[in-house]
Scaffold this motif. Structure first.
Motif, PDB file in Angstrom:
ATOM      1  N   VAL A  73      26.255  13.136  28.461  1.00  0.00           N
ATOM      2  CA  VAL A  73      26.896  11.639  28.780  1.00  0.00           C
ATOM      3  C   VAL A  73      28.165  12.083  29.577  1.00  0.00           C
ATOM      4  O   VAL A  73      28.961  12.943  28.900  1.00  0.00           O
ATOM      5  N   ILE A  74      28.311  11.321  30.608  1.00  0.00           N
ATOM      6  CA  ILE A  74      29.674  11.529  31.361  1.00  0.00           C
ATOM      7  C   ILE A  74      30.378  10.248  31.153  1.00  0.00           C
ATOM      8  O   ILE A  74      29.997   8.896  31.713  1.00  0.00           O
ATOM      9  N   GLU A  75      31.644   9.939  30.524  1.00  0.00           N
ATOM     10  CA  GLU A  75      32.370   8.986  30.301  1.00  0.00           C
ATOM     11  C   GLU A  75      33.291   8.633  31.251  1.00  0.00           C
ATOM     12  O   GLU A  75      34.234   9.595  31.270  1.00  0.00           O
ATOM     13  N   LEU A  76      33.374   7.608  32.253  1.00  0.00           N
ATOM     14  CA  LEU A  76      34.197   7.496  33.051  1.00  0.00           C
ATOM     15  C   LEU A  76      34.687   6.037  33.098  1.00  0.00           C
ATOM     16  O   LEU A  76      34.916   5.357  34.382  1.00  0.00           O
ATOM     17  N   ILE A  77      34.631   5.261  32.187  1.00  0.00           N
ATOM     18  CA  ILE A  77      35.226   3.907  31.935  1.00  0.00           C
ATOM     19  C   ILE A  77      36.502   3.852  31.864  1.00  0.00           C
ATOM     20  O   ILE A  77      37.251   2.953  32.473  1.00  0.00           O
ATOM     21  N   GLY A  78      37.160   4.613  31.013  1.00  0.00           N
ATOM     22  CA  GLY A  78      38.715   4.729  30.991  1.00  0.00           C
ATOM     23  C   GLY A  78      38.929   3.931  29.708  1.00  0.00           C
ATOM     24  O   GLY A  78      38.330   3.031  29.437  1.00  0.00           O
ATOM     25  N   GLY A  79      40.383   3.884  29.552  1.00  0.00           N
ATOM     26  CA  GLY A  79      40.852   2.985  28.160  1.00  0.00           C
ATOM     27  C   GLY A  79      40.408   3.501  27.025  1.00  0.00           C
ATOM     28  O   GLY A  79      39.680   4.565  26.762  1.00  0.00           O
ATOM     29  N   ILE A  80      40.879   2.843  25.891  1.00  0.00           N
ATOM     30  CA  ILE A  80      40.371   3.193  24.593  1.00  0.00           C
ATOM     31  C   ILE A  80      39.145   2.637  23.999  1.00  0.00           C
ATOM     32  O   ILE A  80      38.130   3.488  23.669  1.00  0.00           O
ATOM     33  N   GLU A  81      38.949   1.345  24.153  1.00  0.00           N
ATOM     34  CA  GLU A  81      37.734   0.995  23.714  1.00  0.00           C
ATOM     35  C   GLU A  81      36.964   0.169  24.854  1.00  0.00           C
ATOM     36  O   GLU A  81      37.693  -0.267  25.530  1.00  0.00           O
ATOM     37  N   PRO A  82      35.649   0.437  25.066  1.00  0.00           N
ATOM     38  CA  PRO A  82      34.704   1.031  24.269  1.00  0.00           C
ATOM     39  C   PRO A  82      34.556   2.401  24.466  1.00  0.00           C
ATOM     40  O   PRO A  82      33.404   2.880  23.801  1.00  0.00           O
ATOM     41  N   ALA A  83      35.192   3.044  25.292  1.00  0.00           N
ATOM     42  CA  ALA A  83      35.156   4.448  25.651  1.00  0.00           C
ATOM     43  C   ALA A  83      34.958   5.307  24.346  1.00  0.00           C
ATOM     44  O   ALA A  83      34.092   6.106  24.087  1.00  0.00           O
ATOM     45  N   LYS A  84      35.984   5.068  23.338  1.00  0.00           N
ATOM     46  CA  LYS A  84      36.068   5.988  21.922  1.00  0.00           C
ATOM     47  C   LYS A  84      34.758   5.760  21.287  1.00  0.00           C
ATOM     48  O   LYS A  84      34.356   6.574  21.019  1.00  0.00           O
ATOM     49  N   THR A  85      34.127   4.334  21.010  1.00  0.00           N
ATOM     50  CA  THR A  85      33.040   4.219  20.294  1.00  0.00           C
ATOM     51  C   THR A  85      31.877   4.805  20.760  1.00  0.00           C
ATOM     52  O   THR A  85      30.924   5.438  20.362  1.00  0.00           O
ATOM     53  N   TYR A  86      31.850   4.852  22.378  1.00  0.00           N
ATOM     54  CA  TYR A  86      30.485   5.326  23.041  1.00  0.00           C
ATOM     55  C   TYR A  86      30.791   6.893  22.884  1.00  0.00           C
ATOM     56  O   TYR A  86      29.568   7.439  22.847  1.00  0.00           O
TER      57      TYR A  86
END
Ligand code: NDP
Ligand code: HSE
Length: 430
Positions: A73-86
Motif C-alpha cells: 500500500v502506498i499512502e499519499l493522502i497526507g495529513g494525520i487522519e484518515p492516513a494514520k488509520t489506513y
C-alpha cells in the motif's frame, strides 16, 4: 505479479502512476516481477481519469485496498487522519506500506513502527524527508557503522528560495514571498514553510534515525524566517556569512540537540552553495567524516522517485520472504536538551545611541552575563543612533537572553533588532 494499492492520486500519487508506467521495463528487470497499480482510493476521480485509467482501478473504500490480492500500500493522502488509520489497517493486514507523510511520521511514528514490527511487515518513508534525496536509507543502512555526530539540513525549498532571492536581490521578505507565491514556489498559506514547521517535522524524523531515539515534531525548537531583513543579510555577508534556514540535530554528552532556525554559515560551508528550491543534508559521521546529499526536496517526479524506490525494496523483501528486516531503529531513550541550556555563537544587531561610553556599557552587560564578544562593528548611523553588530563566542543561550533583556531596558539602547545563530564556524570559518 505484485499488486499495489494507492491511497491518494494527487501530485505525488499521479507521479508514482506515471513512473510505474514509464519505467515499467526496468522496474520489472530490477525486481523480477511485474508491479501493477491494482486499486486507487481517491476522493476526486477526475485525477485518476486524467492518467488514462478507468473505473476498474478506483476503489470504493479502504476495504478494497485491504483485500487479499493487494501486496503493498502506498499512502499519499497526507495529513494525520484518515492516513494514520489506513496505514495501521494495512500493516495489520500484513501489507508493506510506503508513505511520504512527514506530518504523520514526525508526530505518530512510534505507533506506526510498533505496528509494522508486530506484524513483521515493512514501513518505508524515504520521501518524507528531502523529497527525491536519498537520506533515510543511507542513514539506516549505508552509514549504520558510524556514530553520527550531526545532521544539518536545508530541508525546505520554499524558505531556501526566499532567502536565496533576498540575498541576491536585497529585497525584503514580504516582497520576495509574494513573488514566490505568484510563481507557485510558495503556498497561498505559507505558514508551515516560513515558520519552520515543515523543516521541523523532517529533522525530527532524521534525528530519530541518526541517534536511535524517538524525537517528535513537538520536541523540536522552531524559529522561522519572517524576521530576517536585507540589512542582516548584508551585514552577515560583510562578515563572511550566508543566511540559511537550518534544521539541526546533534548528539551531545547529555542528550540530543534538535532545532530549526535561520543561521549564518561561513561562505565556504558546503550548505552555503545550496540555492533556490534545492535541499541538502549535511551529515558528519565518526568514520565517514563529512558528507552532503543534495537535490530536489519536493516536486512530483523527484518525490515519486523516492516512493517507487521504497516500493521496489519492499517487493524484493516480499520475494525473499524477508519482510520487516529493517524495522524501527529507535531502540534508545535519549533526552532532548532544552534550548535555554544549549550553547551557540550569535550575531546580534541593535540600535544604540552614538556617543562615547555606549559600547563600553553594552560590553559590560554582556560580560556580566558571561557573554564573550568576538567581533564588534559599528555600522550605519542615523539621527544619533548607530547600528551595532556583535558576534559572540560560544555562549549559553539563556545567558545571552538575560543580557539582551537587560540591554533592552537601558536608555542607551534603542532596540535589540535581531539575533541570529551562527553554525559551522569552527570547521568552515575563514
Ligand atoms: P495532494 O494534495 O496533491 O494529494 C493528496 C490526494 O489525496 C488528493 O488528490 C486528495 O484528494 C486525496 N485525498 C485526500 N483525502 C483522501 C481520502 N480520505 N481518501 C482518498 N483520497 C484522499 O498532496 P501531495 O501529492 O502533494 O502530497 C502527498 C504526500 O506526500 C503528503 O504527505 C506530502 O506531505 C508528501 N510530500 C509531498 C511532496 C510534494 O512535493 N508534493 C514532497 C514530499 C512529500 P482531494 O484533492 O480531492 O482532496
Ligand atoms: N513545502 C515543502 C518545501 C515541500 O517548500 O520544501 C514539501 O515538503
Amino acid at each position: 505479479m505484485i499488486n499495489v494499492g494507492l491511497l491518494g492520486c494527487g501530485t505525488v500519487g499521479s507521479g508514482v502512476v506515471k513512473m510505474l508506467a514509464e519505467n515499467r521495463d526496468i522496474i520489472l528487470q530490477r525486481v523480477g516481477q511485474e508491479v501493477v497499480i491494482k486499486k486507487i482510493l481517491e476522493l476526486d476521480r477526475s485525477k485518476v481519469y486524467a492518467l488514462g485509467l478507468g473505473d476498474e482501478v478506483i476503489a470504493a473504500s479502504m476495504d478494497e485496498i485491504l483485500s487479499e490480492d493487494i501486496d503493498v500500500v502506498i499512502e499519499l493522502i497526507g495529513g494525520i487522519e484518515p492516513a494514520k488509520t489506513y496505514i495501521l489497517q494495512a500493516l495489520r493486514h500484513g501489507k508493506g506500506v510506503v508513505s511520504a507523510n512527514k506530518d504523520l511520521i514526525a508526530s505518530h511514528g512510534r505507533e506506526i513502527f510498533d505496528t509494522a514490527a508486530e506484524h513483521g511487515v515493512d514501513f518505508y518513508f524515504e520521501a518524507s524527508v528531502g523529497g527525491g534525496i536519498p537520506i533515510v536509507f543511507p542513514l539506516k543502512q549505508s552509514l549504520a557503522g558510524n556514530r553520527i555526530k550531526e545532521v544539518i539540513g536545508i530541508l525546505n525549498g520554499t524558505t531556501n528560495y526566499i532567502l536565496t532571492k533576498m540575498s541576491r536581490e536585497g529585497h525584503p521578505y514580504e516582497e520576495v514571498l509574494r513573488e514566490a507565491q505568484a510563481l507557485g514556489y510558495a503556498e497561498a498559506d505559507p505558514t508551515s514553510d516560513v515558520e519552520g514547521f515543515d523543516a521541523a517535522r523532517k529533522i525530527a524524523i532524521l534525528a530519530s534515525i541518526a541517534f536511535n531515539s524517538r524525537v517528535t515534531f513537538e520536541e523540536v525548537y522552531v524559529e522561522g524566517i519572517t524576521r530576517i531583513t536585507p540589512l542582516d543579510i548584508k551585514y552577515g555577508r560583510e562578515l563572511g556569512y550566508d543566511i540559511k534556514l537550518l534544521a539541526i540535530a546533534k548528539e551531545e554528552e547529555d542528550g540530543i540537540l534538535v532545532r530549526v532556525h535561520p543561521a549564518f554559515i561561513p561562505h565556504n560551508h558546503p550548505l552555503a552553495a545550496v540555492g533556490g528550491v534545492y535541499n541538502a543534508v549535511f551529515v558528519r559521521g565518526d568514520a565517514v567524516d563529512d558528507l552532503m546529499f543534495y537535490g530536489r526536496g519536493a516536486g512530483q517526479m523527484p518525490t515519486a522517485s523516492a516512493v517507487v524506490g521504497d516500493m521496489m525494496e519492499i517487493v524484493r523483501n516480499i520475494e525473499r520472504n524477508d519482510t520487516g528486516r529493517i524495522s524501527c531503529t529507535c531502540y534508545g531513550e535519549k533526552r532532548v536538551i532544552p534550548t535555554s541550556s544549549q550553547r551557540a555563537k550569535f550575531y546580534i544587531r541593535m540600535l544604540a545611541k552614538d556617543r562615547p561610553g555606549v559600547l563600553a556599557g553594552i560590553a559590560g552587560v554582556m560580560g556580566n552575563h558571561e557573554v564573550s564578544l568576538a567581533t564588534v562593528l559599528q555600522k550605519d548611523t542615523n539621527n544619533g543612533f548607530a547600528h551595532l553588530v556583535f558576534i559572540t563566542h560560544e555562549v549559553k543561550e539563556s545567558n545571552l537572553r538575560d543580557a539582551l533583556t537587560v540591554l533592552n531596558g537601558m536608555s542607551i539602547v534603542g532596540a535589540v533588532e535581531n539575533v541570529i545563530r551562527l553554525e559551522g564556524v569552527e570547521d568552515y570559518g575563514a
